[in-house]
Design an enzyme around this catalytic site. Structure first.
Site, PDB file in Angstrom:
ATOM      1  N   ARG A   1       0.826  -1.207   0.000  1.00 45.64           N
ATOM      2  CA  ARG A   1       0.000   0.000   0.000  1.00 45.64           C
ATOM      3  C   ARG A   1       0.858   1.253   0.000  1.00 45.64           C
ATOM      4  O   ARG A   1       0.598   2.199  -0.729  1.00 45.64           O
ATOM      5  CB  ARG A   1      -0.925  -0.012   1.221  1.00 45.64           C
ATOM      6  CG  ARG A   1      -1.749   1.255   1.396  1.00 45.64           C
ATOM      7  CD  ARG A   1      -2.574   1.192   2.666  1.00 45.64           C
ATOM      8  NE  ARG A   1      -3.526   0.102   2.619  1.00 45.64           N
ATOM      9  CZ  ARG A   1      -4.020  -0.516   3.694  1.00 45.64           C
ATOM     10  NH1 ARG A   1      -3.620  -0.162   4.900  1.00 45.64           N
ATOM     11  NH2 ARG A   1      -4.898  -1.482   3.570  1.00 45.64           N
ATOM     12  N   TYR A   2       1.869   1.281   0.861  1.00 42.61           N
ATOM     13  CA  TYR A   2       2.781   2.426   0.940  1.00 42.61           C
ATOM     14  C   TYR A   2       3.982   2.171   0.035  1.00 42.61           C
ATOM     15  O   TYR A   2       4.425   1.042  -0.121  1.00 42.61           O
ATOM     16  CB  TYR A   2       3.249   2.623   2.375  1.00 42.61           C
ATOM     17  CG  TYR A   2       2.137   2.828   3.370  1.00 42.61           C
ATOM     18  CD1 TYR A   2       1.525   4.060   3.515  1.00 42.61           C
ATOM     19  CD2 TYR A   2       1.708   1.781   4.184  1.00 42.61           C
ATOM     20  CE1 TYR A   2       0.510   4.256   4.442  1.00 42.61           C
ATOM     21  CE2 TYR A   2       0.693   1.959   5.113  1.00 42.61           C
ATOM     22  CZ  TYR A   2       0.094   3.195   5.238  1.00 42.61           C
ATOM     23  OH  TYR A   2      -0.902   3.376   6.152  1.00 42.61           O
TER      24      TYR A   2
ATOM     25  N   ARG B   1       7.140   0.291   1.956  1.00 40.03           N
ATOM     26  CA  ARG B   1       6.974  -0.815   2.890  1.00 40.03           C
ATOM     27  C   ARG B   1       5.842  -1.726   2.455  1.00 40.03           C
ATOM     28  O   ARG B   1       4.906  -1.301   1.778  1.00 40.03           O
ATOM     29  CB  ARG B   1       6.750  -0.310   4.312  1.00 40.03           C
ATOM     30  CG  ARG B   1       5.662   0.726   4.469  1.00 40.03           C
ATOM     31  CD  ARG B   1       5.932   1.558   5.728  1.00 40.03           C
ATOM     32  NE  ARG B   1       4.897   2.509   6.037  1.00 40.03           N
ATOM     33  CZ  ARG B   1       4.844   3.733   5.532  1.00 40.03           C
ATOM     34  NH1 ARG B   1       5.748   4.118   4.655  1.00 40.03           N
ATOM     35  NH2 ARG B   1       3.895   4.568   5.895  1.00 40.03           N
TER      36      ARG B   1
ATOM     37  N   CYS C   1      -3.710 -18.109  14.093  1.00 40.56           N
ATOM     38  CA  CYS C   1      -3.357 -17.491  15.373  1.00 40.56           C
ATOM     39  C   CYS C   1      -3.554 -18.511  16.482  1.00 40.56           C
ATOM     40  O   CYS C   1      -4.384 -19.421  16.367  1.00 40.56           O
ATOM     41  CB  CYS C   1      -4.233 -16.284  15.669  1.00 40.56           C
ATOM     42  SG  CYS C   1      -3.941 -14.856  14.604  1.00 40.56           S
TER      43      CYS C   1
ATOM     44  N   CYS D   1      -8.940 -13.158  18.460  1.00 41.62           N
ATOM     45  CA  CYS D   1      -9.632 -12.005  19.014  1.00 41.62           C
ATOM     46  C   CYS D   1     -10.933 -11.818  18.230  1.00 41.62           C
ATOM     47  O   CYS D   1     -10.933 -11.880  17.004  1.00 41.62           O
ATOM     48  CB  CYS D   1      -8.765 -10.755  18.900  1.00 41.62           C
ATOM     49  SG  CYS D   1      -7.135 -10.907  19.671  1.00 41.62           S
TER      50      CYS D   1
ATOM     51  N   CYS E   1     -11.066  -9.232  15.282  1.00 48.79           N
ATOM     52  CA  CYS E   1      -9.935  -9.374  14.357  1.00 48.79           C
ATOM     53  C   CYS E   1     -10.206  -8.716  13.005  1.00 48.79           C
ATOM     54  O   CYS E   1     -11.196  -9.004  12.337  1.00 48.79           O
ATOM     55  CB  CYS E   1      -9.627 -10.854  14.151  1.00 48.79           C
ATOM     56  SG  CYS E   1      -8.306 -11.171  12.967  1.00 48.79           S
TER      57      CYS E   1
ATOM     58  N   ARG F   1      -8.653  -9.253  10.318  1.00 54.63           N
ATOM     59  CA  ARG F   1      -8.509 -10.224   9.229  1.00 54.63           C
ATOM     60  C   ARG F   1      -9.287 -11.502   9.487  1.00 54.63           C
ATOM     61  O   ARG F   1      -8.852 -12.596   9.136  1.00 54.63           O
ATOM     62  CB  ARG F   1      -7.029 -10.527   8.986  1.00 54.63           C
ATOM     63  CG  ARG F   1      -6.244  -9.284   8.626  1.00 54.63           C
ATOM     64  CD  ARG F   1      -4.868  -9.568   8.095  1.00 54.63           C
ATOM     65  NE  ARG F   1      -4.193  -8.299   7.898  1.00 54.63           N
ATOM     66  CZ  ARG F   1      -3.261  -7.820   8.725  1.00 54.63           C
ATOM     67  NH1 ARG F   1      -2.861  -8.533   9.761  1.00 54.63           N
ATOM     68  NH2 ARG F   1      -2.714  -6.646   8.496  1.00 54.63           N
TER      69      ARG F   1
ATOM     70  N   ASP G   1     -11.431  -1.316  13.816  1.00 54.76           N
ATOM     71  CA  ASP G   1     -11.801  -1.352  12.397  1.00 54.76           C
ATOM     72  C   ASP G   1     -13.233  -1.855  12.225  1.00 54.76           C
ATOM     73  O   ASP G   1     -13.671  -2.763  12.945  1.00 54.76           O
ATOM     74  CB  ASP G   1     -10.852  -2.275  11.627  1.00 54.76           C
ATOM     75  CG  ASP G   1      -9.440  -1.722  11.564  1.00 54.76           C
ATOM     76  OD1 ASP G   1      -9.291  -0.493  11.530  1.00 54.76           O
ATOM     77  OD2 ASP G   1      -8.482  -2.525  11.553  1.00 54.76           O
TER      78      ASP G   1
ATOM     79  N   ASP H   1      -7.194   3.599  11.000  1.00 44.53           N
ATOM     80  CA  ASP H   1      -6.735   3.032   9.736  1.00 44.53           C
ATOM     81  C   ASP H   1      -7.874   3.254   8.751  1.00 44.53           C
ATOM     82  O   ASP H   1      -8.914   2.588   8.820  1.00 44.53           O
ATOM     83  CB  ASP H   1      -6.419   1.539   9.904  1.00 44.53           C
ATOM     84  CG  ASP H   1      -5.242   1.108   9.046  1.00 44.53           C
ATOM     85  OD1 ASP H   1      -4.971   1.787   8.051  1.00 44.53           O
ATOM     86  OD2 ASP H   1      -4.609   0.093   9.369  1.00 44.53           O
TER      87      ASP H   1
ATOM     88  N   LYS I   1      -3.030   4.877   7.889  1.00 40.26           N
ATOM     89  CA  LYS I   1      -3.211   5.317   9.273  1.00 40.26           C
ATOM     90  C   LYS I   1      -3.233   6.838   9.348  1.00 40.26           C
ATOM     91  O   LYS I   1      -2.313   7.509   8.887  1.00 40.26           O
ATOM     92  CB  LYS I   1      -2.100   4.746  10.157  1.00 40.26           C
ATOM     93  CG  LYS I   1      -2.101   3.231  10.223  1.00 40.26           C
ATOM     94  CD  LYS I   1      -0.951   2.714  11.065  1.00 40.26           C
ATOM     95  CE  LYS I   1      -0.942   1.200  11.095  1.00 40.26           C
ATOM     96  NZ  LYS I   1      -0.696   0.598   9.767  1.00 40.26           N
TER      97      LYS I   1
END
Length: 439
Positions: A173-174, A177, A186, A190, A193, A195, A355, A392, A399
């Site tokens: 995206r950037y 990076r 995982c 959570c 989450c 994702r 999110d 985000d 961000k």
């Protein structure tokens, strides 16, 4: 609550392949009966691949939990991270043996089915309040029916990661990076989450070596990429040899200046931070780590030891905390969390607005609540204890930091500033004033 009052015999099972998810088969037998004693249907004990003599602390709550629910399991097995993964709670039948489930929790897991699976390590389960469904840690990992309510603006991929994915598992995206999603698995899931679309899809959970190599080749061919973030899923759930492979390959790319690892493992699976893992991580500096802490109750003797080991290895540690309604959305709770993090050498870094994933409205606070918390920290505690509050932005906007309104404008040649007490101060700033007219 049902009690574990039987003597159990635990069968052994083979270690899974690198890509395989820890299996879910009923392998625990009651030695007093021919019937299966389904305390934990997923309970599997297996010998570690290598002799691991790493010393791990066991807190009082975990020790009590171990003795109550795993009476025949040794401390060495409890402290084996692979054992923790294999014996994670993944069904409501197992969960109800250790928690007094509310009607809403039972309905969420039995009447309705969602995308995000249930998975809680035995260690993290030992931190949950068995009688209080509103306990912050419990709310963060146990499903409720509100997960099935879809609100306006929510999306499966609210950050638009899939649209910025150049090759499978790589988000660019950037300009300088990339986000490298090395696994979708995982150790504990959570409920908020970002994702969940990935960890909820068994076909997307595990990238194989060929997919990694495609992503690594993409990085090699893009000289502008100087920063690689390994995330997922959780990279630290990978075996040592896989972590070594990824870090070794990245270290050989000249334009990659440093690597970051995003993880919650030190919080939910601190037994993973072994001497062998530390030895690997130390070889590939500069390496940074962002750890996902949610609440001060997560800072235990075990998680503190894990973070201190990483810090002792020279790995800078930062925290990433998601602002969650009725979990950590108060100044006292957040201040305590940030103070406790600093004590174990974890620098508060990001406070994320939750999110808008599908079914997340019960977790999201008004943005004003996040600003209120930052204002309650800035000036009232050490600057090191104040994270960046960010949103985000949806659809890949990145961000965006948010700050309380400390800048109050200008008056003549002064900037008006409001401090943490609400007092207004004037800062002389002639350079910012309009230049005088010249005759």
């Amino acid at each position: 609550m049902k009690k574990a009052n039987h003597a159990f015999v635990v069968k052994e099972a083979e270690s899974p392949s690198e890509e395989a998810e820890p299996p879910s088969s009923a392998l625990l037998e009651d030695s007093n009966s021919s019937a299966l004693a389904l305390l934990f249907p997923e309970l599997i004990q297996f010998p570690p691949q290598k002799l691991d003599k790493t010393f791990h602390k066991i807190g009082i709550r975990s020790l009590q939990f171990l003795r109550k629910y795993f009476p025949l399991v040794s401390k060495a097995d409890w402290n084996n991270w692979e054992w923790q993964l294999r014996n994670s709670i993944t069904s409501w039948e197992a969960l109800q043996q250790v928690l007094q489930l509310s009607d809403e929790e039972v309905r969420a897991m039995t009447v309705q089915s969602g995308n995000l699976p249930l998975r809680i390590t035995p260690y993290y389960a030992s931190l949950l309040d068995p009688a209080n469904p509103m306990q912050p840690l419990r709310r963060s990992v146990v499903p409720v029916t509100a997960e099935h309510l879809i609100s306006a603006g929510e999306a499966a991929d609210p950050l638009g990661e899939d649209t910025h994915s150049r090759v499978p598992g790589l988000v660019h995206r950037y300009p300088d990076r990339v986000l490298f999603l090395v696994t979708g698995f995982c150790s504990s899931y959570c409920r908020y989450c970002t994702r969940s679309r990935l960890v909820g899809d068994h076909n997307k959970r595990h990238l194989n070596r060929d997919q990694w190599d495609r992503a690594l080749s993409y990085i090699e061919l893009n000289p502008n990429v100087r920063d690689v973030l390994l995330s997922g899923g959780d990279p630290l759930t990978l075996p040592d040899d896989s972590m070594e492979y990824l870090l070794s390959r990245l270290s050989k790319i000249p334009h990659v200046e440093f690597v970051r690892i995003g993880t919650k493992v030190p919080v939910v699976l601190p037994q993973r931070i072994t001497h062998s893992l530390i030895t690997i991580l130390k070889r590939f500096r500069p390496l940074w780590m962002s750890i996902h802490f949610t609440h001060p109750d997560e800072i235990t003797p075990e998680s503190a030891q894990a973070c201190e080991r990483l810090a002792d290895a020279g790995i800078p540690l930062g925290s990433q905390t998601v602002l969650l309604k009725d979990i950590n959305d108060s100044v006292p709770t957040m201040k305590k969390l940030m103070h406790e993090l600093l004590k174990i050498r974890v620098r508060p870094y990001y406070l994320y607005q939750c999110d808008p994933i599908l079914g997340s409205s019960h977790f999201r606070t008004p943005v004003e609540k996040g600003l209120e918390i930052i204002e309650g920290l800035r000036g009232h505690t050490s600057g090191y204890a104040v994270p960046h509050y960010v949103i985000d932005a949806p659809k890949g906007g990145g961000k965006i930091p948010l700050l309380p309104n400390y800048y109050q404008g200008r008056q003549d040649s002064n900037v008006l500033l409001r401090n943490y007490q609400g007092n207004i101060y004037r800062y002389p700033d002639d350079a910012g004033s309009a230049a005088p007219a010249v005759d």
